[in-house]
Design a protein around this motif. Structure first.
Motif, PDB file in Angstrom:
ATOM      1  N   VAL A 184      -9.008   3.442   2.711  1.00  0.00           N
ATOM      2  CA  VAL A 184      -9.831   2.913   1.630  1.00  0.00           C
ATOM      3  C   VAL A 184     -10.502   1.625   2.077  1.00  0.00           C
ATOM      4  CG1 VAL A 184      -8.325   3.910  -0.138  1.00  0.00           C
ATOM      5  CG2 VAL A 184      -7.942   1.555   0.626  1.00  0.00           C
ATOM      6  N   ILE A 193      -8.202   3.774  -7.040  1.00  0.00           N
ATOM      7  CA  ILE A 193      -9.001   4.261  -5.917  1.00  0.00           C
ATOM      8  C   ILE A 193     -10.147   5.119  -6.440  1.00  0.00           C
ATOM      9  CG2 ILE A 193      -8.985   5.609  -3.798  1.00  0.00           C
ATOM     10  CD1 ILE A 193      -6.037   4.956  -3.493  1.00  0.00           C
ATOM     11  N   ASP A 194     -11.375   4.740  -6.091  1.00  0.00           N
ATOM     12  CA  ASP A 194     -12.572   5.476  -6.488  1.00  0.00           C
ATOM     13  C   ASP A 194     -12.849   6.557  -5.439  1.00  0.00           C
ATOM     14  OD1 ASP A 194     -14.996   6.413  -7.330  1.00  0.00           O
ATOM     15  OD2 ASP A 194     -16.128   4.594  -6.873  1.00  0.00           O
ATOM     16  N   GLN A 195     -12.650   7.818  -5.818  1.00  0.00           N
ATOM     17  CA  GLN A 195     -12.828   8.909  -4.856  1.00  0.00           C
ATOM     18  C   GLN A 195     -14.302   9.207  -4.587  1.00  0.00           C
ATOM     19  OE1 GLN A 195     -10.805  12.135  -6.869  1.00  0.00           O
ATOM     20  NE2 GLN A 195     -12.709  12.925  -7.724  1.00  0.00           N
ATOM     21  N   ASP A 196     -15.197   8.696  -5.423  1.00  0.00           N
ATOM     22  CA  ASP A 196     -16.635   8.924  -5.242  1.00  0.00           C
ATOM     23  C   ASP A 196     -17.325   7.693  -4.652  1.00  0.00           C
ATOM     24  OD1 ASP A 196     -16.481  11.508  -6.364  1.00  0.00           O
ATOM     25  OD2 ASP A 196     -16.478  10.647  -8.378  1.00  0.00           O
ATOM     26  N   ARG A 227     -19.138  12.833  -0.458  1.00  0.00           N
ATOM     27  CA  ARG A 227     -18.206  13.602   0.348  1.00  0.00           C
ATOM     28  C   ARG A 227     -18.936  14.652   1.162  1.00  0.00           C
ATOM     29  NH1 ARG A 227     -15.076   9.757  -0.107  1.00  0.00           N
ATOM     30  NH2 ARG A 227     -13.934  10.940   1.464  1.00  0.00           N
ATOM     31  N   LEU A 230     -12.491   5.143  -1.694  1.00  0.00           N
ATOM     32  CA  LEU A 230     -11.929   6.096  -0.732  1.00  0.00           C
ATOM     33  C   LEU A 230     -12.907   6.351   0.411  1.00  0.00           C
ATOM     34  CD1 LEU A 230      -9.509   8.005  -0.172  1.00  0.00           C
ATOM     35  CD2 LEU A 230     -10.860   9.804  -1.282  1.00  0.00           C
ATOM     36  N   ARG A 264      -2.778  13.048  -7.096  1.00  0.00           N
ATOM     37  CA  ARG A 264      -3.127  12.988  -8.519  1.00  0.00           C
ATOM     38  C   ARG A 264      -2.556  14.184  -9.273  1.00  0.00           C
ATOM     39  NH1 ARG A 264      -9.243  10.423  -7.958  1.00  0.00           N
ATOM     40  NH2 ARG A 264      -8.532   8.274  -8.134  1.00  0.00           N
ATOM     41  N   LEU A 287      -5.556  12.531  -1.662  1.00  0.00           N
ATOM     42  CA  LEU A 287      -5.611  11.815  -2.940  1.00  0.00           C
ATOM     43  C   LEU A 287      -5.595  12.803  -4.105  1.00  0.00           C
ATOM     44  CD1 LEU A 287      -5.900   9.160  -4.492  1.00  0.00           C
ATOM     45  CD2 LEU A 287      -8.380   9.371  -4.248  1.00  0.00           C
ATOM     46  N   GLN A 288      -6.328  13.903  -3.976  1.00  0.00           N
ATOM     47  CA  GLN A 288      -6.338  14.923  -5.021  1.00  0.00           C
ATOM     48  C   GLN A 288      -4.936  15.510  -5.211  1.00  0.00           C
ATOM     49  OE1 GLN A 288      -9.196  14.164  -6.546  1.00  0.00           O
ATOM     50  NE2 GLN A 288      -9.686  16.309  -6.837  1.00  0.00           N
ATOM     51  N   PHE A 316      -9.613  12.595   1.008  1.00  0.00           N
ATOM     52  CA  PHE A 316      -9.960  13.093  -0.327  1.00  0.00           C
ATOM     53  C   PHE A 316      -8.939  14.124  -0.808  1.00  0.00           C
ATOM     54  CE2 PHE A 316     -12.180  16.057  -3.144  1.00  0.00           C
ATOM     55  CZ  PHE A 316     -12.722  15.187  -4.073  1.00  0.00           C
ATOM     56  N   VAL A 370      -4.034   7.608   3.410  1.00  0.00           N
ATOM     57  CA  VAL A 370      -5.478   7.675   3.189  1.00  0.00           C
ATOM     58  C   VAL A 370      -6.106   6.374   3.677  1.00  0.00           C
ATOM     59  CG1 VAL A 370      -5.176   9.191   1.206  1.00  0.00           C
ATOM     60  CG2 VAL A 370      -5.312   6.725   0.843  1.00  0.00           C
TER      61      VAL A 370
END
Length: 355
Positions: free
Chosen positions: A125, A90-93, A97, A134, A145, A141-142, A138, A123
């Motif tokens: 996506v 998953i690409d959070q960027d 944001r 994403l 991780r 997901l953080q 956010f 979440v």
């Protein structure tokens, strides 16, 4: 001597009638279970009957399965089916944001809640060529991780896979989620409108504000546009932008519209505020100084566009950068001390270069 009787064999018709009579005649023995119907015929009849019943049951189950499958496909198409996805995919960027400041205490509370009760809200996506991007979630997901570094069971996260892509729907979903969970600051609302417009998702900042905050009142959208103006003009220099109150942000927007951008940028670039309060003191001083200068009443609308050139390092240390607008150029040197003679020679070189 008795006369013998001559016997004659019955013909075929008589034999058939006798056979039918035997079949129709009930058995005199109540314990006799032998049927006049051949066993193979009984087995075939029973099998046919059972097969007929099974076919009906199968058709009912098939219809139910087909209905469930159709509903599942519709739910999956609408992004309502939860899937377990690897957090590394998953690409959070994926999109810019809207939230600028993260609360460490709130993040710790979220991690503890996930460990104790699991993730209550998956979440969101969007499918991409490289994996997933994403849209919203956010902080969740953080948290996953961080937890996955100590427990591999958090390597997979529940997610809704949407078809939103990186367009307007994605930004709307992100803003709506954060507005519901924890209100964005005035500055964050204006900033995300500017970023979304800058990525070409919306044709203008005004259109971005009207779409992203469609549920807000007209007055509130006007305030968001004012903070968007502040971000456009001062965003690269503000160190504590979320600390701006509604009143201070509107004052800055008014000064920017009246042409005070240069004074405000100079004040921010020359100061080193330690917190939001000291940064606002710098801005207030610039506003007062700018208020004493004569105003050009013809100026109005959006502030002038300023382009900041990337800083470049110097062989003997320090960095040189510049920013340019429609009618001015500002050059800045950091990390080096020059005397007056050197500065004068630089000015002479620039003067000769531009004529």
């Amino acid at each position: 001597m008795a006369k013998r009787r001559r016997l004659t064999a019955p013909d075929a018709t008589e034999l058939q009638q006798m056979e039918e009579g035997f079949v129709a005649k009930p058995s005199a023995n109540p314990f006799e279970t032998k049927s006049a119907v051949p066993p193979i015929a009984q087995v075939a009849a029973e099998a046919a009957s059972l097969n007929s019943m099974t076919s009906v049951t199968d058709r009912v189950e098939l219809a139910r399965d087909q209905g469930d499958a159709a509903r599942w496909r519709a739910a999956a198409q609408d992004g309502l089916v939860v899937q377990m996805l690897a957090i590394e995919d998953i690409d959070q960027d994926f999109i810019r944001r809207d939230r600028l400041v993260e609360d460490a205490e709130a993040m710790a509370e979220l991690q503890a809640s996930i460990q104790a009760n699991g993730l209550r809200a998956p979440v969101e996506v969007a499918k991409t060529e490289a994996g997933y991007g994403l849209i919203s979630g956010f902080r969740r997901l953080q948290a996953y991780r961080a937890l996955a570094q100590q427990d591999s069971s958090f390597a997979l996260i529940p997610a809704f896979v949407r078809e939103a892509g990186a367009g307007q729907v994605a930004y709307i979903s992100m803003v709506e989620e954060n507005e519901v969970r924890a209100n964005l600051s005035h500055y964050e609302r204006g900033r995300i409108a500017v970023l979304a417009a800058g990525q070409g998702v919306f044709p203008s900042v005004e259109a971005a504000v009207d779409t992203l905050f469609a549920a807000a009142s007209k007055a509130k959208r006007s305030k968001v546009r004012s903070f968007a103006r502040v971000h456009e003009a001062l965003g690269d220099l503000l160190q504590f932008p979320t600390g701006l109150t509604e009143k201070s942000g509107l004052a800055l927007a008014s000064a920017l519209q009246a042409g005070g951008q240069s004074h405000l940028r100079t004040a921010l670039a020359g100061g080193a505020p330690q917190d939001a309060k000291t940064e606002w003191v710098l801005l207030q001083q610039a506003l007062k100084a700018d208020g004493a200068a004569p105003r050009n009443k013809s100026r109005g609308g959006r502030p002038q566009e300023i382009t900041r050139l990337p800083a470049r390092g110097l062989p003997k240390g320090g960095a040189l950068s510049a920013e340019i607008s429609a009618d001015s150029l500002r050059i800045e040197l950091k990390g080096r001390v020059l005397n007056a003679d050197t500065a004068e020679r630089i000015l002479q070189l620039i003067a000769r270069q531009i004529g």
